[in-house]
Design a protein around this motif. Structure first.
Motif, PDB file in Angstrom:
ATOM      1  N   PHE A   1       0.832  -1.203   0.000  1.00 41.55           N
ATOM      2  CA  PHE A   1       0.000   0.000   0.000  1.00 41.55           C
ATOM      3  C   PHE A   1       0.871   1.260   0.000  1.00 41.55           C
ATOM      4  O   PHE A   1       0.534   2.261  -0.647  1.00 41.55           O
ATOM      5  N   ARG A   2       1.996   1.199   0.702  1.00 46.62           N
ATOM      6  CA  ARG A   2       2.902   2.346   0.702  1.00 46.62           C
ATOM      7  C   ARG A   2       3.419   2.621  -0.706  1.00 46.62           C
ATOM      8  O   ARG A   2       3.498   3.776  -1.135  1.00 46.62           O
TER       9      ARG A   2
ATOM     10  N   ARG B   1       0.662   4.292  -2.642  1.00 50.55           N
ATOM     11  CA  ARG B   1       0.565   5.718  -2.319  1.00 50.55           C
ATOM     12  C   ARG B   1       1.665   6.516  -3.003  1.00 50.55           C
ATOM     13  O   ARG B   1       1.430   7.611  -3.523  1.00 50.55           O
ATOM     14  N   GLU B   2       2.870   5.956  -3.012  1.00 49.41           N
ATOM     15  CA  GLU B   2       3.984   6.654  -3.648  1.00 49.41           C
ATOM     16  C   GLU B   2       3.762   6.818  -5.151  1.00 49.41           C
ATOM     17  O   GLU B   2       4.175   7.810  -5.745  1.00 49.41           O
TER      18      GLU B   2
ATOM     19  N   TYR C   1       0.598   6.784  -6.747  1.00 52.99           N
ATOM     20  CA  TYR C   1      -0.604   7.513  -7.131  1.00 52.99           C
ATOM     21  C   TYR C   1      -0.900   8.759  -6.293  1.00 52.99           C
ATOM     22  O   TYR C   1      -1.720   9.587  -6.692  1.00 52.99           O
ATOM     23  N   PHE C   2      -0.274   8.910  -5.147  1.00 53.03           N
ATOM     24  CA  PHE C   2      -0.599  10.031  -4.272  1.00 53.03           C
ATOM     25  C   PHE C   2       0.623  10.866  -3.890  1.00 53.03           C
ATOM     26  O   PHE C   2       0.641  11.486  -2.843  1.00 53.03           O
ATOM     27  N   LYS C   3       1.630  10.851  -4.728  1.00 48.63           N
ATOM     28  CA  LYS C   3       2.766  11.723  -4.484  1.00 48.63           C
ATOM     29  C   LYS C   3       2.303  13.174  -4.503  1.00 48.63           C
ATOM     30  O   LYS C   3       1.377  13.537  -5.229  1.00 48.63           O
ATOM     31  N   GLU C   4       2.960  14.001  -3.715  1.00 46.63           N
ATOM     32  CA  GLU C   4       2.609  15.415  -3.682  1.00 46.63           C
ATOM     33  C   GLU C   4       2.705  16.017  -5.084  1.00 46.63           C
ATOM     34  O   GLU C   4       3.664  15.781  -5.809  1.00 46.63           O
TER      35      GLU C   4
ATOM     36  N   HIS D   1      -1.426  13.947  -8.214  1.00 48.18           N
ATOM     37  CA  HIS D   1      -2.670  13.263  -7.892  1.00 48.18           C
ATOM     38  C   HIS D   1      -3.530  13.029  -9.127  1.00 48.18           C
ATOM     39  O   HIS D   1      -4.721  12.820  -9.012  1.00 48.18           O
TER      40      HIS D   1
ATOM     41  N   TYR E   1      -6.208   9.877  -9.274  1.00 49.32           N
ATOM     42  CA  TYR E   1      -7.305   9.904  -8.316  1.00 49.32           C
ATOM     43  C   TYR E   1      -7.997  11.255  -8.226  1.00 49.32           C
ATOM     44  O   TYR E   1      -9.132  11.336  -7.764  1.00 49.32           O
TER      45      TYR E   1
END
Length: 224
Positions: free
Chosen positions: A19-20, A23-24, A26-29, A32, A35
């Motif tokens: 999951f980490r 996140r790295e 698809y949800f990097k600063e 986005h 998503y």
């Protein structure tokens, strides 16, 4: 269960590490994009009905991105026939949502080699007598009878392989019994597709309704 005790379990810890990575990716600063687009809703073009088998994950198999396929997974990737009684019909409810609400353009039945559910039709002792699996697998009972009639002298392995494919056709036929699917086919060209994954050889076949047979897909001819 506390987080500390949860993460002592090796299998769960591996999932959390995965999951980490997710996140790295698809949800990097400031990254986005995937998503951000999906946050307001989903609009997949394909409903895929696949087996619960842990080796046959549609998203992995087809390298799909989030939001691309609406997936229903159950034992032996079966579709029950339409029933009008309002019981607890999880598979039928998911199909209805995909077709009526999401307006998918394709329904794909994804079967596979070494399906334990199909094998239980020929080895009923492999599942609990009178249990949920045994009852669920009666959906494919007609497929089993067709295979036994067509291949009376075949061994267990061939019977299972043929039934894995024939049950896909049974599920396609059952899809056609749903009034809203029949309407979608006639009104907007909804496509019903059967696909078979041979996990032993890494091959994919599709059901050709013109010849009533499965044909191996020539991947080398598929253009991106």
């Amino acid at each position: 269960m506390t987080q500390e005790s949860l993460l002592t379990k090796k299998e769960i810890l591996k999932m959390m590490v995965g999951f980490r990575r997710f996140r790295e990716r698809y949800f990097k600063e400031h990254n986005h994009s995937v998503y951000d687009a999906l946050a307001t809703g989903q609009s997949p073009k394909t409903l895929m009905i696949a087996c619960s088998d842990s080796r046959v994950d549609p998203a992995i198999l087809f390298s799909s991105s989030p939001g691309e396929i609406f997936v229903v997974r159950n034992v032996a990737n079966l579709v029950p026939p339409f029933e009008s009684n309002m019981g607890f019909h999880g598979v039928s409810a998911a199909i209805e949502f995909a077709v009526v609400n999401l307006q998918v353009e394709n329904i794909v039945i994804l079967g596979h080699r070494q399906c334990g559910g199909i094998r239980s039709l020929f080895q009923p002792e492999a599942v609990r007598e009178g249990g949920f699996v045994q009852q669920w697998m009666t959906i494919a009972g007609q497929a089993k009878e067709k295979v036994l009639k067509a291949h009376p002298n075949a061994d267990l392995d061939q019977h299972c392989r043929e039934c894995e494919k024939t049950s896909i056709v049974t599920s396609i036929e059952n899809l056609r019994t749903f009034p809203f699917i029949d309407f979608a086919i006639k009104s907007r060209g909804l496509q019903l597709i059967g696909v078979y994954f041979d996990l032993e050889g890494g091959q994919l076949s599709f059901y050709d309704d013109q010849t009533d047979a499965f044909r191996e897909l020539e991947i080398s001819k598929v253009q991106p």
